[in-house]
Design a protein around this motif. Sequence first.
Motif, PDB file in Angstrom:
ATOM      1  N   GLU A  81       1.041  -1.339   0.072  1.00  0.00           N
ATOM      2  CA  GLU A  81       0.139  -0.180   0.074  1.00  0.00           C
ATOM      3  C   GLU A  81       1.313   1.010  -0.405  1.00  0.00           C
ATOM      4  O   GLU A  81       0.600   2.628  -0.675  1.00  0.00           O
ATOM      5  CB  GLU A  81      -1.354  -0.290   1.213  1.00  0.00           C
ATOM      6  CG  GLU A  81      -2.052   1.090   1.550  1.00  0.00           C
ATOM      7  CD  GLU A  81      -2.455   1.233   2.788  1.00  0.00           C
ATOM      8  OE1 GLU A  81      -3.210   2.461   2.280  1.00  0.00           O
ATOM      9  OE2 GLU A  81      -2.578   0.439   3.499  1.00  0.00           O
ATOM     10  N   PHE A  82       1.984   1.423   0.676  1.00  0.00           N
ATOM     11  CA  PHE A  82       3.133   2.373   0.630  1.00  0.00           C
ATOM     12  C   PHE A  82       3.722   2.308  -0.402  1.00  0.00           C
ATOM     13  O   PHE A  82       3.424   3.763  -1.106  1.00  0.00           O
ATOM     14  CB  PHE A  82       3.734   1.978   1.539  1.00  0.00           C
ATOM     15  CG  PHE A  82       4.741   3.130   1.701  1.00  0.00           C
ATOM     16  CD1 PHE A  82       4.899   3.716   2.521  1.00  0.00           C
ATOM     17  CD2 PHE A  82       6.340   2.382   1.900  1.00  0.00           C
ATOM     18  CE1 PHE A  82       5.703   4.931   2.457  1.00  0.00           C
ATOM     19  CE2 PHE A  82       7.487   3.945   0.945  1.00  0.00           C
ATOM     20  CZ  PHE A  82       7.392   4.625   1.864  1.00  0.00           C
ATOM     21  N   ALA A  83       4.147   1.701  -0.930  1.00  0.00           N
ATOM     22  CA  ALA A  83       4.759   2.309  -2.236  1.00  0.00           C
ATOM     23  C   ALA A  83       3.657   2.218  -3.769  1.00  0.00           C
ATOM     24  O   ALA A  83       4.118   3.457  -4.267  1.00  0.00           O
ATOM     25  CB  ALA A  83       4.909   0.296  -2.859  1.00  0.00           C
ATOM     26  N   GLY A  84       2.388   2.079  -3.698  1.00  0.00           N
ATOM     27  CA  GLY A  84       1.303   2.341  -4.415  1.00  0.00           C
ATOM     28  C   GLY A  84       1.289   4.036  -4.311  1.00  0.00           C
ATOM     29  O   GLY A  84       1.387   4.842  -4.667  1.00  0.00           O
ATOM     30  N   LYS A  85       0.824   4.605  -2.432  1.00  0.00           N
ATOM     31  CA  LYS A  85       1.008   6.000  -2.416  1.00  0.00           C
ATOM     32  C   LYS A  85       2.100   6.704  -2.439  1.00  0.00           C
ATOM     33  O   LYS A  85       2.010   8.223  -3.245  1.00  0.00           O
ATOM     34  CB  LYS A  85       0.834   6.145  -0.845  1.00  0.00           C
ATOM     35  CG  LYS A  85      -0.796   5.578  -0.367  1.00  0.00           C
ATOM     36  CD  LYS A  85      -1.191   5.423   0.697  1.00  0.00           C
ATOM     37  CE  LYS A  85      -2.105   5.151   1.125  1.00  0.00           C
ATOM     38  NZ  LYS A  85      -2.341   5.137   2.475  1.00  0.00           N
TER      39      LYS A  85
END
Length: 318
Positions: A185-189
């Motif tokens: 999720e962090f990478a996507g953001k």
Amino acid sequence: MKSALLRLSFALVLFGTTATATSQTTPPTRAFEFKDGDRVVILGGTIVEREQHYGFLETALTLAVGQKQISVRNLGWSGDTVFGHARSYFGPPTEGLERLGKHLETLKPTVLIACYGADLPFEGLIKMPEFISGYRNLLELVRSKNPHVRVIVVAPPPLENLGSPLPDQTEANAKLEDVRNALKEFAGKQGAFFVDGFELMGGAKKERPEHPITENGIHYAEAGYQQWAAKMIEGLGLPKQDPAGPAATQLRRDVIKKDSLFFNRWRPANETYLYGFRKHEQGQNAAEVEQFDALVAAEDKKIQEQKLKILQALPQLP
């Protein structure tokens, strides 16, 4: 020109098929695009630092990008965290990040590969928000030095259950799975490319492996690094490679030699005497550290030349 590129692409796939398959994991539908001249920096803790002793990942990556020339610099530090704990020497973690910032200014990476979070299951997942916040600050630091850097976030691999007297890692792997989910999720953001190193390396298996790839359930042995390199290439969507095969033997030797020279460049022995509060004793020797730059550059050239020899020896389409 286009037909030549097609032949090269097909040849790379042929070379990759000689690698031993370690998983039936479906490759990603997209690939990370490396560009000619990319300067790749790898950040992380123990798993990253120790990779320099084996060279599988860099060898596989060097081959996978084909004729493109890239340079790779390993800034891994055993025990490091996103807060810079291991890099701080005698001061607070912020000192470690300041030291990292100076290295980034020198290296000017265009691609960052970051692998953090392996320590989190032992720290308590209650620290997950703090970890993600620290990761965000770390990437902000990288981007402040290199605004156009492309980021690859890698989830840490699972641990192995090797049986008594070593601890059961089932609970730790369940927590690592949570870490993986948070990092995805962090990478996507962050607009970063995500490599699911946790799932690619087998996920949260409970049974004892028939052929262990770690020394103690945590730290990879040579077989572990060989497998991790293959799965990293798969996760990046690049053609399979065999960095342990006969064709790549000399290339991997060159990579390991270059990594050793670079390690002595950025982490010289007795650094306190060279640059720190005891530099009045041996500080005059600090000028010699910069002489490693020419040696590292020479090895970069040898790596590219050796890689091209391998590619030229591949089967050509009629």
